[in-house]
Each structure stands twice: as structure tokens, then as C-alpha cells.
Design an enzyme around this catalytic site. Structure first.
Site: not given
Length: 396
Positions: A197, A328
Site C-alpha cells: 500500500k 479484487h
């Protein structure tokens, strides 16, 4: 003047649920809906938390659907929501689920439309489609089981294994040492890619973490980064140009999910591929990205877009543009869908959902293997039942 003796419309217009014809082999007997909350081992933070837009994630709400038919077949499907919306999903599903009773479970596309029209006042996106998704996925699971096939094989698999990357070890709530340890664990288990991230208020912190991870990986597997929609166009473009020498597999969600024009700009200007789509909640919303050539990797989420029926519509349009696919979350569903996509895809590995299902997915040589089990190949654990807070059954 109108001739009122001549009818302009049929006396009995077609209905959403026609009576069964001679091709019908079965009928839906019961639909069971359950709401469960999966607790996470530790709070999770991405860029949306560090920018103050959301609180750390501590649990995931799941809407489970279990369908049984008159002939004795059964299916399992699920949808989910993070931070908010779980009870909304469950409530809307309970409002429309009885429309399935007595229907032929094989007529999945027609049943999707019937469920959508049953709740038309809340639209065709968001909670509406995500509630339908659990039932739609359940029907596909049931159909594959009835055929005696894994879902991927029912759809027409292009491959028996899909390249997989790990996300759950790369969150911003983990220190860089913890991220490195998670990388080592992932690679030892056979994972074929790593995503971390980014998207913090100070991009320089992201760059330092990315440098440390790149050095630790040393080119062993592809690396992706995910900004979770927290950049503006200028920041995304500058960051993208800075990291081009790293040969990243993609930059994910650099901009607001609905900014098709901005993503198209980045896709044109940057050598690094652009990926997005996970936060969109309908097939039509994905079409805007596809029409604009806004992504190199399209990232639909079947539980969010309304289930497998809508996911396949997205895939058909993405295939026409030769786009890559990287669904996802929810690898238990997306492994099958990615295996049936024409162009080499990725599937996202999350270990969060493991306590919900009795079965484990095999990972070998960087790929997640399509199981031989029929349907999705999943069954709920006792823990999943223990975490259930509400249940409603229709039919009987």
C-alpha cells in the site's frame, strides 16, 4: 381520435417469472440468508485511514446465501462489506429473496433481472447489486455442482491455475520490518507477486517504504503498489514518473474510482500499467473505464458488481479491448472467473477469509490452482456459523 376497440398492448403482458416450461428440470425450494461478521486478527489501515477518511478495519460483514432445490441440489454464495453496510445488504436481500422461490435455478440471467426489478427503487448499484450478488453467486455455484464441474470448467477455463499475488501483508498499519517478514512468508508459500500500500499524505514516506521493499524483493517476483484512491492527478503523475525505473506490475487506484478521464490520462502518460475498478458497484460503472481506455488492468469485484452474471458482462467488454484482468479480493470466487478469462490474469491472495471455509486453495509455483471440487468448492466452517448474527429462510 383513437380507436378504442383496437388494443395497443397485449391483454396479459409477459411477467418476470414465467411458468416453468418443458426444459425446466428443477425448482428453488428454499433460500437461506445469513449475516455474519468476521473479526480480523488486528486492525488494518490503508491510505484512506492515514488521510482521515476512514477508521481502521477491524471486521468484515458477510451476507451468505444458501439455496436448496426440489431435486436436492444446493449452492453457496456470498457478498461482503467493509466498515459499513452489512446490515443494509442483509435487509435488502431479505426484501427480495422470496422472488426466487419456485423458479428454475438455471435461469440465472433472468433471475438477476427479476431480483433487480424487485428492488428497483434503490437503483442498480451499491447495496442493491451487492445484495443480489450473494444470490447470483449461489446460483452459479449450484449450477456448476449440478453439472458436476468446478465453476471455472463450467464457464470454460483457459487455464487450471492463475498467477497470484499477496496483498494482506503490505498494509500501511504494518512496519517495514513486518512487511518484509510477510513477503518472505508469502514467497515461501508459493505466492507469485507482492502488492504494498501507498498513498500516504507524504509521498516521500511511500517512496522510502517502496525502496526498502524493492531492495528486499530483489526482483524475485513482480511488485505492485496500491494508493486506494488517495492521490490527485498531479501527485499520481509525479509519483508514477518517479517509480517507472522500478518496472512495477501496476499502480492501483491512483485516483478516485470514478475518474475515468484521469485514469485515461495516466494510462497514456505512464509506462507503468494502471489498474482500478474494485470500488465500482455495477457493470455500467466499469464500462466507463473500458470505453475511455482508462486502465491496463481492470479490477472488478464480483460481490460488489452484482455477482458473476454482471462480472461476465464486464469481462466480455474488457476482452474486446484486450485488457488484463485482476479481480479484487474474494479469491474463492475470483479464481474461477480469472481462470475463464482469455488474457493472462492475476488473482489477489488474502488470508483473511480462511476461517470462513473448510477448504484451502492450493498455491504452487506462483499460481493459485483451480480445485477439482464442484462449484466454487467452498463450504462454511463452524466458526462462520458462530459469527452469524441473523438468519432468515424463505420457502420450505
Amino acid at each position: 381520435m383513437f380507436d378504442t376497440d383496437k388494443r395497443l398492448i397485449p391483454a396479459q403482458p409477459p411477467k418476470a417469472g414465467f411458468a416453468a416450461g418443458p426444459a425446466t428440470q428443477d425448482a428453488i425450494k428454499t433460500v437461506k440468508l445469513s449475516l455474519a461478521y468476521l473479526p480480523l486478527a488486528r486492525p488494518i489501515s490503508d491510505a484512506k485511514v492515514l488521510t482521515g477518511r476512514q477508521k481502521p478495519l477491524t471486521e468484515v460483514a458477510f451476507l451468505f446465501c444458501e439455496i436448496e432445490t426440489e431435486a436436492g441440489f444446493s449452492g453457496l454464495g456470498f457478498s461482503y462489506s467493509k466498515r459499513a453496510g452489512g446490515r443494509g445488504l442483509y435487509a435488502h436481500a431479505c426484501e427480495i429473496a422470496d422472488n426466487l422461490i419456485g423458479e428454475d435455478p438455471n435461469d440465472i440471467a433472468r433471475l438477476w433481472d427479476k431480483l433487480c426489478w424487485a428492488g428497483a427503487s434503490v437503483g442498480r448499484s451499491g447495496i442493491a447489486t451487492q445484495a443480489i450478488a450473494a444470490m447470483d453467486i449461489c446460483l452459479w455455484d449450484l449450477k456448476a455442482k449440478r453439472a458436476g464441474l468446478p465453476l471455472a470448467k463450467l464457464l470454460g477455463a483457459h487455464r487450471d491455475g492463475v498467477a497470484c499475488y499477496n496483498t494482506s501483508g503490505g498494509f500501511l498499519s504494518s512496519s517495514i520490518d513486518e512487511v518484509k517478514a510477510a513477503i518472505d512468508q508469502s514467497l515461501a508459500s508459493g505466492i507469485g507477486g507482492i502488492k504494498i500500500k501507498v498513498g500516504q499524505p507524504d509521498p516521500m514516506i511511500d517512496l522510502r517504504r517502496l525502496d526498502a521493499v524493492t531492495e528486499h524483493l530483489n526482483g524475485r517476483v513482480p511488485l505492485m503498489v496500491d494508493a486506494n484512491q488517495q492521490w490527485d492527478r498531479v501527485t499520481a503523475l509525479r509519483f508514477g514518473r518517479l517509480v517507472e525505473p522500478l518496472n512495477l506490475e501496476w499502480i492501483e487506484e491512483p485516483l478516485d474510482a470514478y475518474d475515468a478521464e484521469g485514469h485515461a490520462l495516466l494510462a497514456r502518460e505512464l509506462a507503468t500499467p494502471i489498474a482500478t475498478g474494485e470500488m465500482l458497484a455495477s457493470a455500467d460503472e466499469h464500462m466507463a473505464l473500458i470505453r475511455a481506455d482508462a486502465v491496463d488492468f481492470i479490477q472488478p469485484d464480483a460481490p460488489r458488481v452484482g455477482g458473476i452474471t454482471q462480472f461476465l458482462k464486464i469481462c466480455a467488454q474488457a476482452d474486446a479491448k484486450r485488457m488484463r484482468l485482476a479481480p479484487h479480493f474474494a479469491m474463492e470466487i475470483h479464481l474461477h472467473l480469472a481462470a475463464a478469462y482469455p488474457h493472462e490474469p492475476w488473482v489477489e491472495h488474502f488470508d483473511w477469509l480462511a476461517p470462513l471455509f473448510n477448504e484451502e486453495l492450493e498455491i504452487r509455483d506462483g499460481r493459485m490452482i483451480v480445485p477439482a471440487r464442484h462449484g466454487l468448492g467452498c463450504s462454511l466452517t463452524g466458526k462462520a456459523r458462530d459469527w452469524t448474527v441473523e438468519t432468515t429462510t424463505f420457502g420450505g
